[in-house]
Design an enzyme around this catalytic site. Structure first.
Site, mmCIF file in Angstrom:
data_model
loop_
_atom_site.group_PDB
_atom_site.id
_atom_site.type_symbol
_atom_site.label_atom_id
_atom_site.label_comp_id
_atom_site.label_asym_id
_atom_site.label_seq_id
_atom_site.Cartn_x
_atom_site.Cartn_y
_atom_site.Cartn_z
ATOM 1 N N THR A 1 -3.225 1.371 3.323
ATOM 2 C CA THR A 1 -2.998 2.821 3.341
ATOM 3 C C THR A 1 -4.313 3.504 3.697
ATOM 4 O OG1 THR A 1 -1.301 2.481 1.652
ATOM 5 C CG2 THR A 1 -1.953 4.739 2.033
ATOM 6 N N HIS A 2 -4.995 2.956 4.699
ATOM 7 C CA HIS A 2 -6.317 3.443 5.106
ATOM 8 C C HIS A 2 -6.208 4.159 6.445
ATOM 9 C CE1 HIS A 2 -7.949 -0.202 2.614
ATOM 10 N NE2 HIS A 2 -7.365 0.725 1.864
ATOM 11 N N ASN A 3 -5.508 5.277 6.440
ATOM 12 C CA ASN A 3 -5.313 6.076 7.649
ATOM 13 C C ASN A 3 -6.460 7.070 7.769
ATOM 14 O OD1 ASN A 3 -2.756 5.537 5.993
ATOM 15 N ND2 ASN A 3 -1.949 5.642 8.057
#
Length: 586
Positions: free
Chosen positions: A512-514
């Site tokens: 979840t590293h946007n």
């Protein structure tokens, strides 16, 4: 027509890590602060009590803590030749909803970016020459040295467990020798290691690398932070990622800041209210507040002197687009910056199978692991490799949850009796080495408004256009090769490298590293916010989170998100309030 409410000094849009930090800092400065959160209230003792079963089906597979695509989603395509379609089920990333945001379900891996990460364009150009065609990376406009005190503040609020590798320029035994210099040790010592990470550390040392305990927001001991909030020691239950911690042992807004902030008379939180737009004057030079809708469908206008966007990485630029703030990015001409430089992370792994070593994978924690940084950033010579950037290698022992954890050797059937036998044989005797790689921004990767699909409020959905480039594939092929060398030094029965191949897929979970979409920089023509995260166009609008990253380094983002938030809060308190206006002249 929206009904108008009494004005406040500051309105925060979203209420996760960044809003909690800003709420605490700005109320301390005497401001009246209101936070508006689209999800509901969540508290450790009531929502994650230790008497609750950590239900894997509920929290991971049925996404109890996460955004509901039926209510809010985006459309996706790999490139401009394709038609983007709505994301109907969460997959590659898991945006949270509710008080605490993703700070509830994160693992707790808390890194500082490398000094060279903040000057990615100038550093790599100087060392390796011209960048590849279409690569749009840029310098951040802030340096590691400037952010170091703010990294320190976040680490001490969270009680990070770790071992310093560089104290004021002096390399320390047992820590990460590649990290930027820090002024003092971590607030807590490293976690006690499980068997798998110790095997990795031994093999990494034997192959000439420098292993170290990874920095962790899971407590290695009881800790009281500078706000007077006490956290308990981790119980190694294995329910960190995608779960809330009921033991007060993982740092989150709930366990570090909210016990103090929620008692303040000059702070207010409104939950289950979705912000629809940022209001501004006719010239779009000054924000006047926000409009939001409550659970009854009533629309409200909340005036404010300062508006700060604290939502998930993709939601902040989307809200700016919907509000008519900033110039949208045009991938054909390169003009405009809003939506530009979306980036992600590229991950792969090497599975290591033993016959005679028992790992007990269910004994774990979100950030329990040993890593090496030899291949991260520009810690190694990239000459002749055909790529820039890198990533860390680590052996994590995060969980052994039965639905999610079923390691099997190469060639095992996907189902049936032989699959069951392989799972039973290998569940206890397998470890995995993770590679966690950077993604360099590219001209064709960006965010904009979808021309076809709309949400329940009639607003265009956000459209994500993204794919890995040759730079990412070459880098991602390189990292597993290095991990495989370490794995083979363990004298295992079998080693299976699983490289990332083909186009990016939004279906399987990855990270979840946007990042990107509202990037920071020194020039309003190529960035959305300045070095203090202040909008170039609207001086009383600030934007938080990883959406301001110009590209994505090889680390998890939360430590840098926290440091940048404290950096921006300091600028608001000590610069902006004294003289409201642009903090950086274009």
């Amino acid at each position: 027509m929206a009904r108008k409410l009494p004005a406040v000094d500051v309105v925060l849009v979203g209420f996760g890590w960044t809003a909690a930090i800003l709420g605490q800092e700005l109320t301390d400065a005497g401001l009246n602060v209101l936070a508006i959160e689209r999800g509901g209230w969540r508290d450790t003792s009531t929502d994650f009590a230790v008497t609750f079963a950590q239900d894997e089906l509920r929290y991971y597979w049925r996404r109890a803590l996460f955004e509901e695509p039926a209510r809010e989603t985006l459309t996706f395509r790999n490139d401009q030749s394709q038609t983007a379609l709505p994301m109907r089920h969460l997959g590659s990333f898991l945006p949270a909803t509710g008080v605490g945001g993703a700070g509830i379900h994160w693992n707790g891996q808390t890194w500082r970016f490398l000094p060279s990460d903040f000057v990615a364009k100038s550093h790599n150009t100087q060392r390796y020459g011209a960048l590849p065609e279409g690569m749009t990376i840029q310098d951040w406009g802030v340096t590691y040295e400037e952010l170091e005190p703010y990294y320190d503040r976040f680490e001490y609020i969270c009680g990070i467990s770790g071992k310093a590798g560089n104290l004021s320029g002096k390399i320390q035994a047992g820590g990460n020798p590649f990290e930027g210099p820090r002024k003092r040790e971590y607030p807590n010592p490293p976690m006690d290691m499980a068997y798998a990470p110790t095997l990795f550390a031994k093999a990494a040392t034997e192959t000439g690398h420098v292993p170290f305990p990874c920095p962790s927001a899971n407590m290695s001991r009881a800790y009281t932070n500078p706000l007077g909030v006490t956290l308990g020691p981790c119980t190694y239950c294995g329910f960190c990622e995608k779960f809330g911690c009921g033991n007060y042992a993982k740092s989150s807004p709930q366990t570090t800041i909210l016990p103090v902030l929620m008692r303040k008379k000059n702070f207010e939180l409104r939950t289950e209210c979705e912000v629809l737009s940022v209001k501004h004057d006719a010239a779009a030079k000054r924000a006047t507040g926000v409009t939001y809708v409550d659970t009854q469908g009533e629309e409200w206008e909340q005036p404010a002197e300062i508006v700060i966007l604290c939502a998930f990485a993709q939601h902040n630029p989307w809200l700016m687009m919907l509000s008519g703030i900033g110039q949208h990015y045009n991938p054909q001409t390169g003009e405009g910056a809003l939506g530009k430089n979306y980036a992600y992370q590229i991950v792969s792994s090497v599975d290591v199978f033993f016959d005679d070593k028992i790992m007990n994978p269910f004994v774990g924690a979100g950030a329990l692991g040993v890593g090496i940084d030899d291949y991260n950033g520009d810690n190694f010579d990239h000459s002749g490799l055909g790529f820039i950037g890198g990533g860390y290698l680590a052996c994590w022992q995060t969980n052994g949850r039965p639905i999610e954890t079923h390691p099997t050797p190469k060639g095992t059937p996907k189902w049936g009796a032989k699959w069951k036998q392989a799972v039973a044989k290998n569940y206890l005797t397998t470890l995995s080495i993770a590679t966690h790689g950077a993604v360099m921004s590219h001209r064709g990767n960006y965010l904009d408004l979808d021309p076809t699909y709309h949400d329940v409020h009639g607003r265009p959905l956000l459209r994500l256009t993204f794919d890995y480039t040759d730079n990412e594939h070459k880098m991602s092929d390189y990292l597993p090769d290095q991990a495989e060398k370490i794995a083979k030094a363990m004298n295992a029965r079998e080693v299976h490298a699983k490289k990332r191949e083909g186009h990016y897929s939004i279906v399987p979970y990855q990270t979840t590293h946007n990042t990107g979409g509202a990037i920071m920089g020194t020039d309003p023509k190529s960035s959305v916010v300045n070095r203090y995260l202040q909008s170039w166009d609207v001086h009383n609008l600030f934007v938080m989170g990883s959406c301001v990253f110009p590209q994505n380094p090889g680390y998890n983002p939360t430590g840098t998100v926290g440091a940048l938030t404290y950096w921006a809060a300091d600028a608001i308190k000590n610069k902006y309030l004294k003289n409201p206006g642009a903090l950086v002249q274009a």
